[in-house]
Scaffold this motif. Structure first.
Motif, PDB file in Angstrom:
ATOM      1  N   SER A 998       0.823  -1.204   0.000  1.00 23.28           N
ATOM      2  CA  SER A 998       0.000   0.000   0.000  1.00 23.28           C
ATOM      3  C   SER A 998       0.857   1.254   0.000  1.00 23.28           C
ATOM      4  N   VAL A 999       1.902   1.155  -0.695  1.00 25.54           N
ATOM      5  CA  VAL A 999       2.767   2.311  -0.784  1.00 25.54           C
ATOM      6  C   VAL A 999       2.083   3.379  -1.635  1.00 25.54           C
ATOM      7  N   GLN A1000       2.360   4.589  -1.304  1.00 20.87           N
ATOM      8  CA  GLN A1000       1.666   5.679  -1.993  1.00 20.87           C
ATOM      9  C   GLN A1000       1.903   5.632  -3.493  1.00 20.87           C
ATOM     10  N   GLN A1001       0.860   5.997  -4.172  1.00 17.14           N
ATOM     11  CA  GLN A1001       0.955   5.934  -5.629  1.00 17.14           C
ATOM     12  C   GLN A1001       2.019   6.887  -6.150  1.00 17.14           C
ATOM     13  N   GLY A1002       2.086   8.026  -5.507  1.00 16.32           N
ATOM     14  CA  GLY A1002       3.070   9.016  -5.953  1.00 16.32           C
ATOM     15  C   GLY A1002       4.483   8.468  -5.860  1.00 16.32           C
ATOM     16  N   VAL A1003       4.685   7.746  -4.813  1.00 13.57           N
ATOM     17  CA  VAL A1003       6.013   7.165  -4.633  1.00 13.57           C
ATOM     18  C   VAL A1003       6.294   6.157  -5.746  1.00 13.57           C
ATOM     19  N   VAL A1004       5.296   5.338  -5.988  1.00 16.40           N
ATOM     20  CA  VAL A1004       5.449   4.348  -7.056  1.00 16.40           C
ATOM     21  C   VAL A1004       5.766   5.046  -8.364  1.00 16.40           C
ATOM     22  N   GLN A1005       4.991   6.093  -8.588  1.00 17.40           N
ATOM     23  CA  GLN A1005       5.162   6.825  -9.847  1.00 17.40           C
ATOM     24  C   GLN A1005       6.569   7.406  -9.949  1.00 17.40           C
ATOM     25  N   SER A1006       7.001   7.991  -8.882  1.00 19.38           N
ATOM     26  CA  SER A1006       8.278   8.686  -8.993  1.00 19.38           C
ATOM     27  C   SER A1006       9.464   7.725  -8.965  1.00 19.38           C
ATOM     28  N   LEU A1007       9.245   6.539  -8.482  1.00 21.86           N
ATOM     29  CA  LEU A1007      10.357   5.594  -8.473  1.00 21.86           C
ATOM     30  C   LEU A1007      10.373   4.699  -9.709  1.00 21.86           C
ATOM     31  N   PHE A1008       9.193   4.202 -10.046  1.00 20.06           N
ATOM     32  CA  PHE A1008       9.165   3.185 -11.092  1.00 20.06           C
ATOM     33  C   PHE A1008       8.545   3.686 -12.382  1.00 20.06           C
ATOM     34  N   SER A1009       8.000   4.865 -12.322  1.00 12.09           N
ATOM     35  CA  SER A1009       7.398   5.427 -13.509  1.00 12.09           C
ATOM     36  C   SER A1009       6.212   4.588 -13.982  1.00 12.09           C
ATOM     37  N   VAL A1010       5.589   3.934 -13.082  1.00  5.75           N
ATOM     38  CA  VAL A1010       4.325   3.266 -13.426  1.00  5.75           C
ATOM     39  C   VAL A1010       3.280   3.799 -12.459  1.00  5.75           C
ATOM     40  N   SER A1012       0.776   2.278 -10.780  1.00  7.04           N
ATOM     41  CA  SER A1012       0.293   1.622  -9.568  1.00  7.04           C
ATOM     42  C   SER A1012       1.216   0.489  -9.143  1.00  7.04           C
ATOM     43  N   PHE A1013       1.009   0.089  -7.947  1.00  9.39           N
ATOM     44  CA  PHE A1013       1.781  -0.986  -7.357  1.00  9.39           C
ATOM     45  C   PHE A1013       1.768  -2.230  -8.237  1.00  9.39           C
ATOM     46  N   SER A1014       0.588  -2.513  -8.758  1.00  5.51           N
ATOM     47  CA  SER A1014       0.461  -3.768  -9.495  1.00  5.51           C
ATOM     48  C   SER A1014       1.258  -3.734 -10.801  1.00  5.51           C
ATOM     49  N   GLN A1015       1.579  -2.538 -11.244  1.00  8.31           N
ATOM     50  CA  GLN A1015       2.292  -2.480 -12.520  1.00  8.31           C
ATOM     51  C   GLN A1015       3.807  -2.594 -12.377  1.00  8.31           C
ATOM     52  N   ILE A1016       4.222  -2.577 -11.165  1.00 14.82           N
ATOM     53  CA  ILE A1016       5.666  -2.700 -10.972  1.00 14.82           C
ATOM     54  C   ILE A1016       6.093  -4.112 -11.376  1.00 14.82           C
ATOM     55  N   THR A1017       7.112  -4.181 -12.147  1.00 15.27           N
ATOM     56  CA  THR A1017       7.595  -5.498 -12.550  1.00 15.27           C
ATOM     57  C   THR A1017       8.336  -6.134 -11.385  1.00 15.27           C
ATOM     58  N   SER A1018       7.890  -7.289 -11.031  1.00 11.80           N
ATOM     59  CA  SER A1018       8.576  -7.975  -9.952  1.00 11.80           C
ATOM     60  C   SER A1018       9.909  -8.512 -10.471  1.00 11.80           C
ATOM     61  N   GLY A1019      10.916  -8.413  -9.688  1.00 14.44           N
ATOM     62  CA  GLY A1019      12.204  -8.920 -10.107  1.00 14.44           C
ATOM     63  C   GLY A1019      12.991  -7.942 -10.949  1.00 14.44           C
ATOM     64  N   LEU A1020      12.429  -6.777 -11.118  1.00 16.47           N
ATOM     65  CA  LEU A1020      13.133  -5.717 -11.839  1.00 16.47           C
ATOM     66  C   LEU A1020      14.539  -5.550 -11.253  1.00 16.47           C
ATOM     67  N   SER A1021      15.505  -5.318 -12.109  1.00 20.05           N
ATOM     68  CA  SER A1021      16.831  -5.165 -11.523  1.00 20.05           C
ATOM     69  C   SER A1021      17.428  -3.792 -11.742  1.00 20.05           C
TER      70      SER A1021
END
Lengths: 1096, 778
Positions: A998-1010, A1012-1021
């Motif tokens: 439940s990390v903030q969406q803004g954080v997700v956006q600014s870190l991973f450029s996606v 939402s949480f669900s769009q983050i690629t797991s295992g990204l390196s």
């Protein structure tokens, strides 16, 4: 013979006083309330013993236990005497090393120097004097609210003592003997405590810094359940022993402002402890008392028993009790405190037996006669005088030596001393090298060896008069008379075959079988080598590296390349006689990079092409090493082989291996065979390599089992490194591999080295751990040794030690530098000796202890079943703690677990060792991984083992984005993770970025450029490069973490509740592990039980 | 007896055969009494520009044990289309293709002038020629440079489809892969380790890929698979560059050491490589070495310079540590190469010995060349090497490969053996004698490499019993069948059938005597002697030769008892003792003053050159040039050395021009440059021209020495001439007497005679006498 002449940069010691004030100021300037004693002179005047003048009557402190005052004291000015102890430290700390270097080497007598700066230190000091140095008197602590574990405010300050930092440095050693907040079991009447009242707690927790005691639920046996509740610091919830989520987020109601409580005057000085650590106690109290004072148990379920090998623990059908994780000693807090207390001030090595700051603390070192802790760390800086004591304490006496450790840029590397043709001056009997501890007598015409007491003549060219203190007048002009670490230029007598060595060579040996080609490795490597060859290590400011290079590729046969500069094209020479390997060419194989650049580039361009269509899948291995070794032998030089290898060597050749991986052997008596090499051929080969000074670095790229245990034998015995990249794919692993490769190629290496550790009479080095070969019992032979390699040495008594003279270590390393110069690097270290066990326990270093124990255990698995090894570790740990409990801790109820202050992390760290992959493999850990880790740990230094066993977990979004410092770490437990947050976890090998669900969406956006949480690629390196503060900060942090470690850590992004999370959780070492490892709490309880058993 | 001389010459020209006896004694007993065995010198591939090969296959006798080839001596029944084998008397039907034959329409093989005929075999794959260079890199820089140039030059002489390979060696042995582009690639072998053929092939990667291919398509391209042997047209440039880049062996050679040279392993690998890739295909392994093998199998001397290479003295004392082992190694290699039809040439150029003694069998058994010189940077080597690739009138190389020589005899004869560059194929048969002379016990030999001058001595035994006389006018026949790979890659068969008359020695001794070919006999006896010398002590061989000569003189000489002056030999024998005299002094039998390598070298050439060359070797030719007339041959005697003469001596291995004292002075005074003395200039020029002519034709190039009276090189001449003027009267009589006890009665008289003076002896007698008295150690 003046040292300074031969080695220009040598710092003049004993230099101009004018500088002192400067130092003085600088040193203290930064420190709050700095009242630092400026009395440097004491330090200069007095040789090591000088500081003992601190006894000076004027001071209220008790005399240091460490020794009788030297005769010279009388003459020293009073003031100086008074500060001696501190002064020394201060003075030297002050000046940065660079400053020292700039000073003229002139021979300003220090005699005069002494006093100038002396200020009104006494006042400052005095407060410490009286401070209670002693330990665990619970009564003392009464006032303290230990429960304030969460107290954010640094309690130390509140104490009103001098600035903690300065104190720390002043005393030089850290309060070790703290009684950790004691948990009085006895106090807890089972039921009554359920309603723990804060008020009631103090006494219990009052544990003074010196010892932490708490009651693990286990101890109570049946009573346990009842105990759980009471101790909760949260007064509020007395009742609920139930799952109390101890998330950070939850407000810690129980926090009492420690300040208030602590303000109370410290108790009277404890009788037992000498004044050496005046002020310490307080400081300690301040620092961790509140921080994580002993917390009573919290109701964490306590099922852990089964995890402890033999002792399933008492059956506990009872409802799980929770021991509050916050109440038990926290590594994070200890690290943090040490950092705060000791990080800001240089560590001055002048005083014998000082415990250095923790490895996790950034600090500067001033060499004043003892080797820097970067070179040598000991398990204890105070050695029991007798072997009986040592046996009783069971504390291993070991030193972790990293002879070529890299130093931060602010510290100068050891000075090189040239004694000319006669070579370094040595004791005639024991052959110890001249060092600051040698005593000159008879007006300087003779010297008495500090190791064997033999009296030697001083050669005429080395003669120098003594001053009134019995010190040589030129002591500060000569590094070997004033520093703990320095180098001698070796004469031809120290060289192989009585011939000065030629510059070493690097040989790159590349697997070009089908797997290597297909994965793109060969192409990548060849491309990289083109530029990497410009970065070969060079000596000092040399323009170009003296190292020559050669190239070999291989599959079932070996291909050597002639890259002589006169050729238009490289020439390939195939050797298929792998059974009887030899080097087909000499001239043109090892070349200077610059001269042959065109040919080398052409070769590296062609290698991937030539083998592009290969169908060869079989490889050889031993012949490859043999070939490299023969090549070096033919060229009559030492050197290093870089092997890039992909598969199990099954081709018909010496050293042929078969797949013998068998997971069924795990947890059987035969498990040890998995760690043992398959064939003895590699040992024989390694022996030859060592004789030739051929160090082997192995890069493995396995897709399946390659028998790391066997392949590593040669690198291990030749002081090489092993890197393993399972299932290597260029896209994913290239950065990691290239980074490792670059670092490995560029790092400074010593070749063809022999290390010998000499000790003063009474103890002797008996056992050695690390990556090296030994052909006899004393000489550690290292074909190669780099700045990351560590040798752990264990000592045993063979006689009684003398409290006065202490114990000395001298580690001499004879090696060939990367320019081909033969040198001797000497590290000296003086330790205290004690007749009281308490002194031992007060001067221990748990990190070093763990380093030793891990290495000991990891070697043990070669010969004993893993379970036996684990049990032995637990037993030893229990014995150590029980001995403390019995001999040093104040009497208290048997149910109380009392840990020595400086060993309070021993249980948690030991637990981490016990549940490491080697000792307790999970289902997903391959045999190769275990062998790999096993060999890695063998040559790790203390900092590496520390973070390896207890990974660092850094919350990323907790602290304000603007803050530039590293966020404070949190404990490695799932409970500490909040699902609204992002964490970094690293252990020196792995790096995870954990993203809460439940990390903030803004954080997700600014870190991973996606979005939402669900769009983050797991295992990204790889984190996307985004232009926002958070992204920059996180990436910056990742980079800085990587920079701290000797190996590149590949980043893996793990999402909460994702499959990969299992992998991540494996590193949350305070939790119960899937493979059956106990949680911290459970282990502590178990340990307590063990101790109780021993005590009864 | 001009007729016999003509007959002999004719036969030689037509068939390349010269018999010691041209009329054969008809019984075993008589034959043995003839002293010189019935034997012949056969030059199987003697150049016959007038003999175009026929393009069909020979007709064989149908008897399986015979299989003789139809020849002019066969009786043919034209009507019945039958022919009778003249060896086994089997009657054979002509094959269908011969239906049209008649007395007037004869196939070539029935015509008498085609007693030698060559057939071209059409079937079977044509294998390319293979040249595998094995090059020593432990040479001095200029030597290596010269060698590289020679090798590069040779590439241009090879036929474009010939396969070439390159192996270089020094401390290591490198087999160069010639196919690859860009980076040059080679397989390297340790120079100290002997490998089996299988190991070599494994290590070169020849086995695994080749096997399935050969099984799948055994016939098509069996050779293309080898990366190490490539058609010259494909890799000409590559190889030229590669040779150009060849470096001296890079391993350091410390003071007082010889470079480590792995000749033994290099050869072994060369043999193994060809064995694995091209068995039974004509191939030449050409070894160029500049010094003795110093390590590994086949090492001849250690690398310590202070230990010199073995000398005859050491060998006699059994002090040559490595000799036996090395010889064994090279023999093994030679036999393997021979089995596969590959020949090995050795080009050894060094000032010191190079181990030819040990390696000689490589060339001897496989028919390879052996060339010895001082340096690769001499015209001796360069021209010799170039001459190997000389071409005949058809533009084909003068070399043939993988030959087998089969000999068939009529039943009165058996084959005793052969001496020459061949190995036995161990084919026993009814015509094989139990008594061996030379390489015997077989009727077939393998000659892996041969050229138009290669000559074998073949020895026979008459087995007809005395009591089973052969009818008057009966003829014995011998057929030589040589199958070989022509340099044009054709397989060919050359068949020579000869016949000679039988004669009863008791009644027709004069006939037999007149038909004696003393030149052939001398060479044949010399070959026997040299062959023996390889395995026996030198003195024993000399004693044997002496005994043979004495017996011959006894048998065929005419003399009155007690009167040496009366001793006469008929013309057909007159030169024979002289040949023997020089043979005794020749380096083929005398090892004094020769290194073991030199002896091996001389013997090698002696055993393969044709009759003319052999005679020159036995008795060098001496021409004298003067103002008194045209050049004339003079006696090889110190009396021929005169102040106003120029001498030209040809010993086969050396050509010496020697200016007499006066001539030398004149030349020094520069008369030749004065127009009025142009005749002197011509005189000086004449021997040079003649020498040049000899040099042009000879293989190997002789050492060319131009010297004068008092010159240091004059020793080459002085060592050869008969020292008649220096010590003719000084022979110790005691020795003669000692010897005389075993001599025939006639000789005893001769030697005991008082007041005997040298001048009154005839030339032949002088030779004989000298011969006898010279043998001091009998």
């Amino acid at each position: 013979m003046n040292v300074n002449q031969s080695a220009p940069p040598v710092p003049p010691f004993g230099q101009p006083q004018p500088v002192y004030p400067g130092y003085h100021q600088s040193s203290y300037g930064g420190q709050p309330g700095s009242t630092a004693p400026p009395t440097h002179y004491g330090a200069y005047n007095g040789p090591v013993p000088g500081y003992q003048e601190t006894l000076a009557p004027g001071v209220s402190r008790a005399p240091p236990s460490s020794g009788a005052p030297p005769a010279t004291t009388a003459q020293t000015p009073r003031g100086q005497a008074a500060y001696g102890q501190f002064g020394q430290g201060d003075v030297q700390n002050g000046p940065s090393s660079t400053v020292q270097m700039q000073r003229l080497s002139g021979s300003q007598p220090f005699g005069s120097a002494p006093l100038a700066p002396v200020v009104s230190q006494p006042t400052v000091l005095q407060p410490y004097g009286p401070l209670p140095t002693s330990s665990q008197v619970t009564a003392q602590l009464a006032g303290m609210q230990i429960s304030g574990a969460m107290a954010p405010a640094p309690p130390t300050l509140g104490l009103g003592y001098g600035p903690p930092t300065s104190l720390a440095s002043a005393s030089g050693s850290f309060p070790n003997s703290g009684l950790y907040g004691s948990y009085s079991q006895g106090q807890a009447p089972p039921l009554s405590q359920t309603q723990g009242h804060p008020g009631a707690q103090p006494p219990q927790r009052s544990a003074l810094p010196q010892a932490s005691s708490f009651t693990p639920p286990a101890s109570g046996g049946p009573r346990m359940p009842s105990m759980s509740g009471p101790l909760l610091p949260g007064q509020g919830f007395g009742g609920p022993p139930v799952s109390q989520p101890n998330h950070v987020s939850s407000p810690p109601p129980q926090v009492l402002p420690p300040g208030t409580q602590m303000t109370g005057p410290p108790g009277p000085p404890p009788p037992m402890h000498s004044s050496q650590q005046p002020g310490y106690q307080l400081q300690q109290n301040g620092s961790f008392g509140p921080g994580r004072g002993p917390q009573p148990n919290y109701g964490s379920p306590y099922p852990g028993a089964p995890t402890f090998g033999s002792q399933p623990g008492p059956p506990q059908p009872l409802p799980p009790k929770r021991l509050d994780p916050d109440a038990i000693p926290s590594p994070i807090q200890v690290i943090e405190d040490d950092r705060n207390n000791r990080g800001s001030e240089p560590f001055v090595t002048g005083v014998r037996g000082q415990v250095p700051p923790l490895v996790t603390t950034n600090f500067l070192v001033k060499d004043q006669g003892n080797a820097s802790p970067r070179y040598i760390r000991c398990t204890s800086y105070n050695i029991p005088c007798t072997s009986d004591m040592a046996k009783q304490a069971q504390v291993p006496l070991a030193a972790v030596i990293k002879p070529l450790a890299r130093l931060p840029p602010e510290e100068a590397s050891p000075y090189v001393v040239d004694h000319g043709e006669s070579g370094p001056l040595r004791c005639n009997r024991c052959k110890a090298y001249m060092c600051p501890f040698m005593q000159f007598i008879e007006g300087g015409r003779r010297f008495q060896c500090c190791f064997c007491s033999c009296i030697n003549d001083v050669p005429p060219q080395y003669f120098q008069h003594l001053d009134h203190t019995g010190k040589r007048v030129d002591a500060y002009d000569r590094p070997e008379l004033s520093l703990g670490s320095y180098e001698f230029l070796a004469t031809v007598d120290y060289c192989k075959n009585n011939k000065f060595p030629s510059p070493p060579a690097f040989i790159f040996m590349i697997d070009v079988s089908y797997n290597a080609i297909r994965s793109g490795l060969v192409r990548l490597l060849c491309e990289e080598l083109k530029s990497l060859l410009d970065c070969l290590p060079r000596e000092g400011r040399a323009e170009e590296s003296a190292i020559r290079v050669g190239f070999v590729t291989y599959n079932k046969v070996l291909h050597f390349y002639n890259v002589k500069s006169s050729l238009a094209q490289p020439q390939m020479m195939v050797v298929s006689d792998v059974a009887d390997m030899f080097v087909p060419l000499l001239d043109g194989f090892l070349v200077n990079v610059n001269e042959s650049r065109a040919v080398i580039t052409s070769l590296l361009d062609q290698i991937p092409e030539m083998f592009a269509d290969t169908r060869e899948t079989e490889t050889v291995f031993a012949p490859v090493i043999q070939a490299g070794m023969e090549a070096l032998k033919a060229a009559e030089c030492a050197g290093k082989l870089f092997l890039f290898h992909t598969s199990l060597p099954i081709a018909e050749a010496p050293g042929k291996l078969k797949n013998r991986d068998d997971r069924k052997l795990i947890n059987t008596d035969k498990e040890k065979t998995l760690f043992q090499p398959q064939t003895g051929a590699y040992q024989t080969l390694a022996k030859e390599c060592v004789a030739q000074g051929c160090c082997v670095d192995l890069f493995l790229f396995p897709n399946q089992y390659v028998d790391v245990a066997t392949l590593c034998v040669v690198p291990q015995l030749t002081g090489g490194s092993v890197y393993k990249y399972a299932c290597f794919q260029v896209e994913n692993d290239q950065e990691r591999f290239l980074s490792d490769l670059r670092r490995d190629v560029q790092k400074v290496v010593g070749f063809d080295a022999v290390m010998r550790v000499r000790t003063s009479t009474g103890i002797r080095a008996v056992d050695f751990f690390g990556a090296f070969y030994m052909s006899n019992t004393t000489d550690v032979e290292l074909a190669g040794l780099d700045g990351d390699k560590t040798v752990t040495v264990e000592f045993k008594h063979d006689d009684r030690l003398n409290e006065e003279s202490g114990a000395l270590l001298q580690c001499a390393l004879l090696y060939t530098s990367c320019a081909g110069q033969r040198r001797l690097r000497i590290h000296n270290l003086a330790l205290n000796c004690c007749t009281q066990l308490a002194d031992l326990y007060r001067n221990c270093e748990t990190d070093t202890l763990i380093n030793y124990m891990a290495k000991f255990a990891y070697r043990g698995v070669l010969n004993s079943p893993v379970k036996t090894v684990r049990d032995a570790l637990i037993t030893q740990c229990a014995q150590i703690l029980a001995c403390y409990r019995k001999n040093c801790a104040s009497p208290s109820s048997a149910g109380q677990l009392i840990l020595p202050e400086c060993m309070k992390l021993l249980p948690v760290y030991l637990n981490c060792v016990l549940k490491s992959d080697v000792l307790q493999p999970g289902a997903e850990v391959t045999t190769d991984d275990r062998a790999y880790v096993r060999q890695l740990v063998t040559s790790m230094d203390v900092a590496e083992t520390n973070v390896f066993f207890y990974p660092r977990l850094l919350p990323l979004t907790k602290s304000p984005i603007e803050s530039t410092t590293e966020p404070p770490a949190v404990r490695a437990s799932e409970e500490r993770l909040s699902d609204g947050d992002i964490y970094l976890l690293e252990n020196g090998l792995n790096l995870f970025l954990w993203v809460g669900a439940s990390v903030q969406q803004g954080v997700v956006q600014s870190l991973f450029s996606v979005s939402s949480f669900s769009q983050i690629t797991s295992g990204l390196s790889i984190l996307p490069v985004l232009d926002n503060p958070l992204s920059k900060k996180v990436r910056g942090l990742v980079d800085s973490l990587r920079a701290q470690r000797s190996r590149y850590m590949k980043l893996i992004v793990v999402k909460q509740e994702d499959k990969l999370e299992m992998l991540f959780k494996h590193f949350l070492v305070e939790d119960k592990s899937l493979s059956g490892g106990a949680s911290y709490v459970d282990f502590l309880c178990h340990m307590h039980k063990e101790i109780r058993q021993l005590l009864s | 007896m001009a007729t016999y001389l003509e007959f002999i010459q004719q036969n030689e020209e037509r068939d390349g055969v010269r018999f010691s006896w041209n009329v054969w004694p008809s019984s075993r007993l008589e034959a043995t009494r003839m002293v010189v065995p019935l034997a012949c010198l056969l030059t199987p591939l003697r150049e016959r520009p007038d003999l175009p090969p026929v393009q069909y296959e020979p007709v064989l006798c149908s008897r399986p044990t015979c299989k003789a080839i139809l020849n002019p001596l066969c009786q043919v029944d034209y009507r019945a289309k039958l022919w009778a084998c003249n060896f086994c008397f089997q009657r054979n039907q002509f094959p269908p293709a011969y239906t049209g034959i008649s007395e007037v329409n004869q196939p070539a093989e029935l015509m008498p002038q085609f007693s030698t005929i060559e057939y071209v075999i059409q079937r079977g794959p044509q294998s390319p020629l293979i040249f595998l260079y094995v090059v020593d890199t432990c040479l001095e820089e200029d030597d290596l440079q010269a060698l590289k140039e020679s090798l590069q030059m040779s590439l241009s002489l090879l036929p474009p489809d010939a396969l070439v390979g390159l192996i270089t060696f020094g401390r290591m042995v490198q087999v160069h892969e010639l196919s690859c582009e860009g980076i040059s690639k080679s397989f390297v072998f340790r120079g100290t380790k002997d490998l089996t053929a299988k190991q070599i092939q494994d290590m070169l990667g020849l086995t695994t890929p080749a096997m399935p291919m050969q099984q799948a398509r055994p016939q098509e391209h069996p050779f293309v698979s080898s990366r190490f042997l490539q058609p010259i047209q494909k890799i000409d440039m590559n190889l030229t560059d590669l040779l150009g880049e060849l470096q001296r062996d890079p391993w350091p050679v410390t003071q007082g050491k010889r470079p480590l040279r792995s000749t033994g392993v290099a050869l072994s690998i060369a043999v193994g490589l060809l064995e694995g890739t091209f068995p039974n295909t004509g191939a030449r392994i050409m070894l160029f070495t500049g010094g003795p093998p110093t390590q590994g199998p086949g090492m001849v001397v250690g690398d310590e310079l202070k230990v010199p290479i073995r000398s005859w003295h050491d060998i006699e004392k059994d002090n040559a540590r490595f000799m036996k082992k090395a010889t064994k190694h090279y023999e093994m290699l030679a036999n393997r190469a021979a089995t596969n039809g590959h020949c090995i040439d050795i080009y050894a150029c060094a000032l010191d010995q190079t181990g030819l003694l040990e390696m000689k069998c490589c060339a001897n058994l496989t028919g390879g060349h052996m060339v010895m010189g001082d340096s690769f940077n001499t015209s001796l080597f360069k021209q010799t090497f170039q001459r190997i690739f000389s071409k005949d009138f058809n533009g084909n190389f003068r070399m043939a490969f993988g030959a087998t020589l089969e000999v068939k005899t009529s039943r009165e004869l058996k084959i005793a053996g052969a001496i020459g560059p061949c190995v036995s194929l161990n084919v026993k048969g009814p015509c094989v004698s139990e008594n061996e002379l030379g390489v015997g016990g077989t009727s077939q030999w393998k000659i892996c490499g041969l050229d138009p001058t290669s000559t074998l001595g073949i020895y026979f035994e008459v087995v007809n019993q005395h009591n089973a006389p052969i009818p008057q006018g009966g003829r014995g026949a011998i057929q030589f069948v040589t199958q070989y790979q022509h340099s044009s890659t054709q397989r060919r068969i050359r068949v020579t059938t000869v016949a000679r008359n039988w004669a009863d020695a008791q009644s027709h001794l004069r006939h037999i005597e007149a038909a004696f070919d003393q030149e052939a006999a001398a060479v044949l006896m010399a070959r026997l002697g040299v062959f023996r010398a390889e395995s026996e002590e030198g003195p024993d061989v000399l004693r044997w030769l002496d005994r043979q000569l004495i017996r011959l003189c006894q048998k065929f000489g005419q003399y009155n008892k007690e009167d040496p002056t009366s001793f006469r030999l008929s013309d057909s024998f007159s030169l024979y003792p002289q040949f023997m005299f020089h043979l005794r002094r020749s380096p083929f039998l005398q090892v004094f003053n020769n290194s073991p390598d030199e002896s091996s070298y001389y013997r090698h050439h002696f055993a393969r050159q044709d009759l003319t060359q052999s005679l020159i070797m036995i008795q060098p030719i001496l021409y004298s040039y003067s103002f008194h007339g045209p050049p004339e041959p003079v006696l090889l005697d110190s009396s021929s050395i005169l102040a106003d003469r120029i001498l030209l001596m040809d010993t086969f291995f050396q050509i010496v021009i020697y200016l007499g004292e006066t001539i030398a002075q004149w030349r020094k005074a520069g008369y030749q440059d004065m127009p009025e003395y142009e005749n002197f200039k011509h005189l000086l020029q004449a021997p040079l021209d003649d020498a040049q002519e000899i040099l042009q034709a000879r293989f190997p190039m002789p050492r060319y020495i131009n010297t004068e009276h008092g010159g240091s090189q004059a020793r080459f001449l002085l060592s050869k001439v008969n020292p008649s003027q220096t010590h003719n009267n000084l022979y110790t009589w005691g020795q003669v007497m000692k010897y005389s006890r075993r001599m025939s009665q006639q000789m005893k008289c001769l030697s005991l005679r008082k007041g005997f003076t040298w001048k009154r002896l005839s030339h032949t007698e002088k030779i004989l006498f000298q011969l006898l008295t010279g043998s001091s150690t009998i």
